[in-house]
Design a protein around this motif. Sequence first.
Motif, mmCIF file in Angstrom:
data_model
loop_
_atom_site.group_PDB
_atom_site.id
_atom_site.type_symbol
_atom_site.label_atom_id
_atom_site.label_comp_id
_atom_site.label_asym_id
_atom_site.label_seq_id
_atom_site.Cartn_x
_atom_site.Cartn_y
_atom_site.Cartn_z
ATOM 1 N N UNK A 263 -0.424 116.686 30.773
ATOM 2 C CA UNK A 263 -1.173 116.120 29.647
ATOM 3 C C UNK A 263 -1.071 114.600 29.615
ATOM 4 N N UNK A 264 0.069 114.070 30.014
ATOM 5 C CA UNK A 264 0.288 112.619 29.934
ATOM 6 C C UNK A 264 -0.205 111.863 31.161
ATOM 7 N N UNK A 265 -0.396 112.541 32.273
ATOM 8 C CA UNK A 265 -0.787 111.880 33.521
ATOM 9 C C UNK A 265 -2.004 110.961 33.367
ATOM 10 N N UNK A 266 -3.083 111.403 32.698
ATOM 11 C CA UNK A 266 -4.235 110.505 32.561
ATOM 12 C C UNK A 266 -3.923 109.271 31.694
ATOM 13 N N UNK B 232 1.404 108.025 24.515
ATOM 14 C CA UNK B 232 0.542 108.859 23.670
ATOM 15 C C UNK B 232 -0.260 108.037 22.668
ATOM 16 N N UNK B 233 0.258 106.882 22.284
ATOM 17 C CA UNK B 233 -0.403 106.036 21.291
ATOM 18 C C UNK B 233 -1.379 105.075 21.973
ATOM 19 N N UNK B 234 -2.633 105.077 21.517
ATOM 20 C CA UNK B 234 -3.664 104.219 22.117
ATOM 21 C C UNK B 234 -3.324 102.742 21.977
ATOM 22 N N UNK B 235 -2.756 102.351 20.852
ATOM 23 C CA UNK B 235 -2.370 100.950 20.665
ATOM 24 C C UNK B 235 -1.287 100.533 21.634
ATOM 25 N N UNK B 236 -0.344 101.409 21.861
ATOM 26 C CA UNK B 236 0.713 101.120 22.830
ATOM 27 C C UNK B 236 0.127 101.019 24.226
#
Length: 151
Positions: A116-119, A64-68
């Motif tokens: 929601x997380x697939x992309x 979910x985190x862009x940095x991760x």
Amino acid sequence: MLAERLDVSYRDTDADIVAAQGREIADIFIDQGEEHFRVLEKAAVATALAEHDGVLSLGGGAVLDAGTRSLLAAHTAVVHLTTGVEEAAARTGPALIARPLLMGDPRERWQELAEARAPLYAEVARAVVATDGRTPDEVTDAVLAALESQR
């Protein structure tokens, strides 16, 4: 099993968080909320990626985190393991209901979260391996085959 087959060490960022905090993830969610947990998770993933060069297991929401996601994308062997809601329910049984993000209708919430997380997983995964109907040995074989095809 994958770490054993590759003859490397294994690390789980959820276990790292539990060890560092001295309490279960569900308790962190309940007491301090998801946002606080995600801060802990982001730090745990960054630390693990910097310190560990074996097999690393992440919690489902780590992407979910862009940095991760940026950190993960920089690594060459990210594999997304998928499972359907029926398989997840069969594997976890009552524990599925105890997960904080699955409150209400756990099966419906599982499906919503997966969609929601697939992309986000697609951004970082070099391979996707379906685990439904497979034994741990078969999943390990499939992951090794997927990694080999990425070379």
